[in-house]
Design a protein around this motif. Structure first.
Motif, PDB file in Angstrom:
ATOM      1  N   LEU A   1       0.826  -1.204   0.000  1.00 47.22           N
ATOM      2  CA  LEU A   1       0.000   0.000   0.000  1.00 47.22           C
ATOM      3  C   LEU A   1       0.862   1.257   0.000  1.00 47.22           C
ATOM      4  O   LEU A   1       0.591   2.212  -0.743  1.00 47.22           O
ATOM      5  N   VAL A   2       1.908   1.275   0.815  1.00 49.89           N
ATOM      6  CA  VAL A   2       2.799   2.433   0.881  1.00 49.89           C
ATOM      7  C   VAL A   2       3.487   2.666  -0.461  1.00 49.89           C
ATOM      8  O   VAL A   2       3.597   3.805  -0.930  1.00 49.89           O
ATOM      9  N   LEU A   3       3.937   1.590  -1.103  1.00 51.30           N
ATOM     10  CA  LEU A   3       4.584   1.729  -2.414  1.00 51.30           C
ATOM     11  C   LEU A   3       3.615   2.293  -3.449  1.00 51.30           C
ATOM     12  O   LEU A   3       3.991   3.138  -4.276  1.00 51.30           O
ATOM     13  N   LEU A   4       2.375   1.830  -3.398  1.00 48.36           N
ATOM     14  CA  LEU A   4       1.365   2.361  -4.318  1.00 48.36           C
ATOM     15  C   LEU A   4       1.092   3.842  -4.044  1.00 48.36           C
ATOM     16  O   LEU A   4       0.902   4.632  -4.974  1.00 48.36           O
ATOM     17  N   CYS A   5       1.096   4.203  -2.772  1.00 50.36           N
ATOM     18  CA  CYS A   5       0.880   5.609  -2.409  1.00 50.36           C
ATOM     19  C   CYS A   5       2.039   6.488  -2.871  1.00 50.36           C
ATOM     20  O   CYS A   5       1.833   7.619  -3.310  1.00 50.36           O
ATOM     21  N   ILE A   6       3.257   5.968  -2.780  1.00 49.60           N
ATOM     22  CA  ILE A   6       4.420   6.721  -3.261  1.00 49.60           C
ATOM     23  C   ILE A   6       4.295   6.958  -4.762  1.00 49.60           C
ATOM     24  O   ILE A   6       4.563   8.063  -5.265  1.00 49.60           O
TER      25      ILE A   6
ATOM     26  N   SER B   1       2.131  14.448   0.395  1.00 45.43           N
ATOM     27  CA  SER B   1       3.437  14.040  -0.127  1.00 45.43           C
ATOM     28  C   SER B   1       3.627  14.525  -1.558  1.00 45.43           C
ATOM     29  O   SER B   1       4.735  14.909  -1.946  1.00 45.43           O
ATOM     30  N   ALA B   2       2.564  14.516  -2.351  1.00 40.95           N
ATOM     31  CA  ALA B   2       2.655  15.018  -3.719  1.00 40.95           C
ATOM     32  C   ALA B   2       3.007  16.502  -3.731  1.00 40.95           C
ATOM     33  O   ALA B   2       3.819  16.956  -4.552  1.00 40.95           O
ATOM     34  N   LEU B   3       2.427  17.250  -2.823  1.00 40.14           N
ATOM     35  CA  LEU B   3       2.736  18.681  -2.710  1.00 40.14           C
ATOM     36  C   LEU B   3       4.214  18.881  -2.370  1.00 40.14           C
ATOM     37  O   LEU B   3       4.889  19.747  -2.942  1.00 40.14           O
ATOM     38  N   GLU B   4       4.707  18.061  -1.462  1.00 39.89           N
ATOM     39  CA  GLU B   4       6.121  18.162  -1.068  1.00 39.89           C
ATOM     40  C   GLU B   4       7.050  17.688  -2.180  1.00 39.89           C
ATOM     41  O   GLU B   4       8.110  18.288  -2.423  1.00 39.89           O
ATOM     42  N   PHE B   5       6.669  16.609  -2.874  1.00 36.40           N
ATOM     43  CA  PHE B   5       7.475  16.139  -4.005  1.00 36.40           C
ATOM     44  C   PHE B   5       7.568  17.207  -5.094  1.00 36.40           C
ATOM     45  O   PHE B   5       8.630  17.419  -5.684  1.00 36.40           O
ATOM     46  N   LYS B   6       6.445  17.867  -5.355  1.00 34.93           N
ATOM     47  CA  LYS B   6       6.418  18.895  -6.401  1.00 34.93           C
ATOM     48  C   LYS B   6       7.335  20.062  -6.039  1.00 34.93           C
ATOM     49  O   LYS B   6       8.080  20.572  -6.883  1.00 34.93           O
ATOM     50  N   ALA B   7       7.305  20.484  -4.782  1.00 29.04           N
ATOM     51  CA  ALA B   7       8.157  21.585  -4.344  1.00 29.04           C
ATOM     52  C   ALA B   7       9.634  21.176  -4.380  1.00 29.04           C
ATOM     53  O   ALA B   7      10.498  21.951  -4.803  1.00 29.04           O
ATOM     54  N   ALA B   8       9.923  19.947  -3.941  1.00 33.99           N
ATOM     55  CA  ALA B   8      11.305  19.466  -3.961  1.00 33.99           C
ATOM     56  C   ALA B   8      11.833  19.384  -5.384  1.00 33.99           C
ATOM     57  O   ALA B   8      12.974  19.776  -5.666  1.00 33.99           O
ATOM     58  N   ALA B   9      10.988  18.893  -6.298  1.00 32.21           N
ATOM     59  CA  ALA B   9      11.401  18.787  -7.697  1.00 32.21           C
ATOM     60  C   ALA B   9      11.658  20.156  -8.306  1.00 32.21           C
ATOM     61  O   ALA B   9      12.571  20.327  -9.116  1.00 32.21           O
ATOM     62  N   SER B  10      10.858  21.152  -7.908  1.00 36.32           N
ATOM     63  CA  SER B  10      11.039  22.496  -8.461  1.00 36.32           C
ATOM     64  C   SER B  10      12.380  23.091  -8.051  1.00 36.32           C
ATOM     65  O   SER B  10      12.960  23.894  -8.779  1.00 36.32           O
ATOM     66  N   VAL B  11      12.876  22.696  -6.881  1.00 40.09           N
ATOM     67  CA  VAL B  11      14.173  23.170  -6.418  1.00 40.09           C
ATOM     68  C   VAL B  11      15.299  22.404  -7.102  1.00 40.09           C
ATOM     69  O   VAL B  11      16.303  22.986  -7.539  1.00 40.09           O
ATOM     70  N   ILE B  12      15.152  21.087  -7.201  1.00 43.43           N
ATOM     71  CA  ILE B  12      16.203  20.251  -7.775  1.00 43.43           C
ATOM     72  C   ILE B  12      16.364  20.506  -9.263  1.00 43.43           C
ATOM     73  O   ILE B  12      17.488  20.604  -9.771  1.00 43.43           O
ATOM     74  N   LEU B  13      15.233  20.645  -9.970  1.00 47.47           N
ATOM     75  CA  LEU B  13      15.290  20.830 -11.421  1.00 47.47           C
ATOM     76  C   LEU B  13      15.558  22.256 -11.838  1.00 47.47           C
ATOM     77  O   LEU B  13      16.006  22.502 -12.959  1.00 47.47           O
TER      78      LEU B  13
END
Length: 217
Positions: free
Chosen positions: A82-87, A200-212
């Motif tokens: 379930l956690v993997l699917l959520c990720i 988590s999606a909100l945090e992933f999006k913000a992290a990606a915006s910094v990394i990319l």
């Protein structure tokens, strides 16, 4: 965006409830404070280099809270799947920003309706129950998750502080039901999966915006 703001405190309280609920009130207050305060921060400047690791740690804590919530019900292997699917779902939502924003209103209203149901069936049992001692994971998440998600939202949105606070209060009303009624944790478990994915999606999006885009504000 106002529904995104409303889901921020709810998602923070969901993490605390999954770990035991000892820090739920503190996480709620922190998320409201950061949500309004960071609305005045238009650019993160050099501090943006810290955003990606904070967001990744926060997302990891959210998935740990989901594992803690679900493992007794579906077993450790089932919970791991379930956690993997959520990720994967959170990653897709972060990549497709439109789906992330469009999912906020129905998710908020579903959570609010569930809380109305909890209030209706548990009104006679309203009480503040004794809580076990907070775990290390719960204490760390209480410090990291509200800060992370509010910084993440500030990274991807220039929503005004006033509207952020109004949205936060909407979420706080829902959280008040969760904190007041002792039966709320069992009922609210149904909403933890989509809330973890959304935050988590909100945090992933913000992290990606910094990394990319490391040179961006």
């Amino acid at each position: 965006m106002i529904f995104v703001c409303a889901l921020i405190p709810i998602s923070c309280v969901a993490v605390s409830l999954s770990f035991g609920g000892n820090t739920a009130a503190a996480m709620l207050l922190q998320s409201l404070l950061y949500l309004a305060l960071f609305g005045f921060v238009k650019r993160l400047g050099r501090a943006r280099v810290l955003l990606a690791p904070i967001c990744i740690i926060s997302a990891a804590l959210r998935f740990c809270s989901l594992f803690e919530r679900c493992r007794d019900a579906v077993g450790e292997f089932g919970t791991a799947v379930l956690v993997l699917l959520c990720i994967a779902a959170a990653g897709f939502a972060a990549y497709n920003g439109a789906s992330l924003i469009h999912s906020a209103p129905p998710l908020f209203f579903l959570t609010a309706l569930l809380c109305i149901y909890i209030a209706a069936v548990s009104f006679a049992d309203a009480e503040f129950k004794a809580l076990p001692s907070a775990s290390v994971f719960e204490l760390i998440s209480a410090l990291v998750c509200p800060l992370s998600i509010c910084l993440a939202f500030s990274r991807i949105s220039s929503y005004s502080p006033e509207k952020r606070f109004v949205g936060g209060i909407m979420g706080a009303v829902v959280c008040a039901v969760l904190l007041l009624f002792p039966k709320a944790q069992a009922e609210f478990g149904l909403m933890c999966v989509p809330l973890v994915c959304f935050a988590s999606a909100l945090e992933f999006k913000a992290a990606a915006s910094v990394i990319l885009k490391p040179k961006g504000a």
